[in-house]
Scaffold this motif. Structure first.
Motif, PDB file in Angstrom:
ATOM      1  N   MET A 128       0.867  -1.175   0.000  1.00  0.00           N
ATOM      2  CA  MET A 128       0.000   0.000   0.000  1.00  0.00           C
ATOM      3  C   MET A 128       0.905   1.227   0.000  1.00  0.00           C
ATOM      4  N   PRO A 129       1.018   1.936  -1.128  1.00  0.00           N
ATOM      5  CA  PRO A 129       1.960   3.052  -1.225  1.00  0.00           C
ATOM      6  C   PRO A 129       1.545   4.236  -0.365  1.00  0.00           C
ATOM      7  N   ASP A 130       2.535   4.947   0.130  1.00  0.00           N
ATOM      8  CA  ASP A 130       2.290   6.119   0.967  1.00  0.00           C
ATOM      9  C   ASP A 130       2.397   7.385   0.117  1.00  0.00           C
ATOM     10  N   HIS A 131       1.506   7.497  -0.853  1.00  0.00           N
ATOM     11  CA  HIS A 131       1.479   8.671  -1.729  1.00  0.00           C
ATOM     12  C   HIS A 131       0.022   8.964  -2.063  1.00  0.00           C
ATOM     13  N   PRO A 132      -0.454  10.173  -1.755  1.00  0.00           N
ATOM     14  CA  PRO A 132      -1.877  10.465  -1.953  1.00  0.00           C
ATOM     15  C   PRO A 132      -2.341  10.326  -3.399  1.00  0.00           C
ATOM     16  N   VAL A 133      -1.473  10.623  -4.360  1.00  0.00           N
ATOM     17  CA  VAL A 133      -1.862  10.498  -5.767  1.00  0.00           C
ATOM     18  C   VAL A 133      -2.041   9.031  -6.131  1.00  0.00           C
ATOM     19  N   ALA A 134      -1.096   8.192  -5.717  1.00  0.00           N
ATOM     20  CA  ALA A 134      -1.206   6.759  -6.004  1.00  0.00           C
ATOM     21  C   ALA A 134      -2.457   6.175  -5.359  1.00  0.00           C
ATOM     22  N   LEU A 135      -2.699   6.495  -4.100  1.00  0.00           N
ATOM     23  CA  LEU A 135      -3.861   5.952  -3.398  1.00  0.00           C
ATOM     24  C   LEU A 135      -5.163   6.407  -4.046  1.00  0.00           C
ATOM     25  N   ALA A 136      -5.218   7.684  -4.439  1.00  0.00           N
ATOM     26  CA  ALA A 136      -6.429   8.201  -5.090  1.00  0.00           C
ATOM     27  C   ALA A 136      -6.665   7.504  -6.420  1.00  0.00           C
ATOM     28  N   LEU A 137      -5.619   7.287  -7.176  1.00  0.00           N
ATOM     29  CA  LEU A 137      -5.752   6.661  -8.490  1.00  0.00           C
ATOM     30  C   LEU A 137      -6.191   5.198  -8.366  1.00  0.00           C
ATOM     31  N   ILE A 138      -5.600   4.475  -7.410  1.00  0.00           N
ATOM     32  CA  ILE A 138      -5.995   3.080  -7.201  1.00  0.00           C
ATOM     33  C   ILE A 138      -7.449   3.014  -6.754  1.00  0.00           C
ATOM     34  N   GLU A 139      -7.831   3.883  -5.822  1.00  0.00           N
ATOM     35  CA  GLU A 139      -9.205   3.880  -5.321  1.00  0.00           C
ATOM     36  C   GLU A 139     -10.194   4.254  -6.411  1.00  0.00           C
TER      37      GLU A 139
END
Length: 347
Positions: A128-139
Motif C-alpha cells: 500500500m503506497p504512501d502517496h496520496p496520488v497513487a492511493l487516489a488513483l488506485i481507489e
C-alpha cells in the motif's frame, strides 16, 4: 502511441474527484498502462486482474515475463480479496508500516489476479503506497494495480515524471506527474508465508525497523550469493544501470583518483560518483555527489537521479564509492552492486 501527461498537486484535498485522476483511472479500467508516483519511485501501473494490461506493462518496459510484479492496493478490503490468509506477523507489519515502502508476500487466492502478474507463482507481493496520488488513483479505478518501476528494463528507476517520459514516452498511455518521489529506493520486500519473516529485497524499511515490530527477521541468502536465484520481484535480472560501465571501489579517495587518472591517460572520459563530503577532493571529467555520507537516507533519495545524470554526461566509465551496509545503506549497496554488475574493486 500518444502518452498523455497530467500534473497533480499531491497536497490538495479530495484528489479522487480531480479530473486528472478520473481520466487516468478510466484508462486503467480500460486495461491501458499509466505511470504513477509513489513515495519510493514512479510505478508503471496496470490492471492486475487483466492478462492484457499486464502484458502491456512487460512490453512497455521490455521486462522478462518470468519476473513477478508487485500489486498495489489502497485499502485492506482489496488485500482480503486477493490473498488466502493474513498471518499475524503481516498484520503487525501492516499496522506499523502501511501505507509505506514495505511489500509483503502472501499466499494468493486463485483466480483473482492475472497469472502473468504473479508469474504463475502461488504467492503474491502486495503493498500500500504512501502517496496520496497513487492511493487516489488506485481507489478511483477500483482495481488492484500491478506496478513495477516505470523505466525501461535495465535502466535506473525513475524518481520524477521526467525520468518516466525519457524512457517510456510513446510506449504507454499516460503519466501522472505528482512531483519527485521521496524515499528514492524501492520498497523492502518481506516474505510472510513462513514461520519467520524473510527479507527478499532491502529497501525503504530497514531490518532493524522490522525486528523492532516482529522480533526475529531473516534475510534471503541470495542477497549475498549471486549464484542463488533471488525470490523477490524485481531482483532476478541486472538493472538500475547507467549507460557507461560502473565500477564500485572499496578504498580511499586516493585509490579511486589513481584509477581515474589511469583511464583519463588512456583518453577516456571518466565520471566519479561520490558524496557531498568528498566532491572537492576528486579531479575527473564529471563528478556527481549522491547525498551525504553521514546521512544515508539522502544517498538513497539521490541514487537513481545521480545514475541517470551520468547518462547525460556521456562518460565512458564511472567509478563509485561504496557505503556502509547499515540501515538503508543495505538497500543502497544492493542497488549499486546490481547497477554495476562487476566485482567490487578492493584497494
Amino acid at each position: 502511441m500518444l502518452t498523455k501527461l497530467w500534473k497533480v498537486d499531491k497536497n490538495v484535498d479530495n484528489l479522487i474527484t480531480y479530473p486528472q485522476i478520473r481520466q487516468a483511472a478510466t484508462l486503467l479500467m480500460e486495461n491501458h498502462v499509466v505511470a504513477l508516483p509513489t513515495e519510493t519511485v514512479y510505478g508503471l501501473g496496470g490492471n492486475a486482474e487483466s492478462d492484457d494490461a499486464v502484458a502491456k506493462i512487460f512490453a512497455a518496459k521490455g521486462r522478462p515475463s518470468d519476473n513477478p510484479l508487485i500489486i498495489h492496493i489502497a485499502n485492506q478490503a482489496q488485500l482480503a480479496n486477493i490473498v488466502r490468509e493474513i498471518p499475524e506477523m503481516a498484520n503487525q507489519l501492516m499496522e506499523a508500516f502501511w501505507p509505506g515502502p514495505l511489500t509483503l508476500i502472501f499466499n494468493k487466492q486463485d483466480g483473482k489476479l492475472s497469472e502473468k502478474a504473479t508469474a504463475g507463482l502461488s504467492t503474491v507481493a502486495v503493498r500500500m503506497p504512501d502517496h496520496p496520488v497513487a492511493l487516489a488513483l488506485i481507489e478511483a479505478s477500483g482495481l488492484p494495480i500491478a506496478a513495477p518501476s516505470a523505466n525501461l528494463s535495465g535502466r535506473p528507476s525513475p524518481t520524477t515524471a521526467g525520468h518516466v517520459h525519457d524512457d517510456l514516452d510513446g510506449r504507454i498511455a499516460g503519466i501522472v506527474d505528482g512531483g519527485p518521489t521521496g524515499v528514492g529506493v524501492e520498497s523492502t520486500v518481506v516474505d510472510c508465508t513462513g514461520d519467520v519473516p524473510v527479507i527478499l529485497r532491502p529497501g525503504g524499511i530497514t531490518k532493524e525497523q522490522l525486528e523492532a515490530v516482529v522480533g526475529e527477521v531473516s534475510t534471503d541468502p541470495a542477497l549475498a550469493d549471486p549464484e542463488q536465484a533471488p525470490k523477490s520481484p524485481g531482483m532476478k535480472y541486472r538493472h538500475y544501470s547507467p549507460n557507461a560501465p560502473l565500477y564500485l571501489v572499496d578504498g580511499e579517495v586516493e585509490d579511486i583518483q589513481q584509477l581515474v587518472d589511469e583511464k583519463r591517460a588512456e583518453g577516456l572520459k571518466v565520471g566519479v560518483m561520490t558524496t557531498e563530503e568528498n566532491r572537492e577532493r576528486y579531479q575527473a571529467d564529471v563528478i556527481y555527489p549522491c547525498g551525504r555520507r553521514t546521512q544515508l537516507e539522502s544517498v538513497a533519495e539521490a541514487l537513481y537521479d545521480t545514475l541517470r545524470a551520468f547518462n547525460e554526461s556521456n562518460v565512458d566509465i564511472i567509478y563509485g564509492e561504496i557505503f556502509p551496509e547499515t540501515g538503508v545503506g543495505v538497500a543502497v549497496m544492493n542497488r549499486l552492486t546490481k547497477a554495476s554488475g562487476y566485482p567490487i574493486i578492493r584497494k
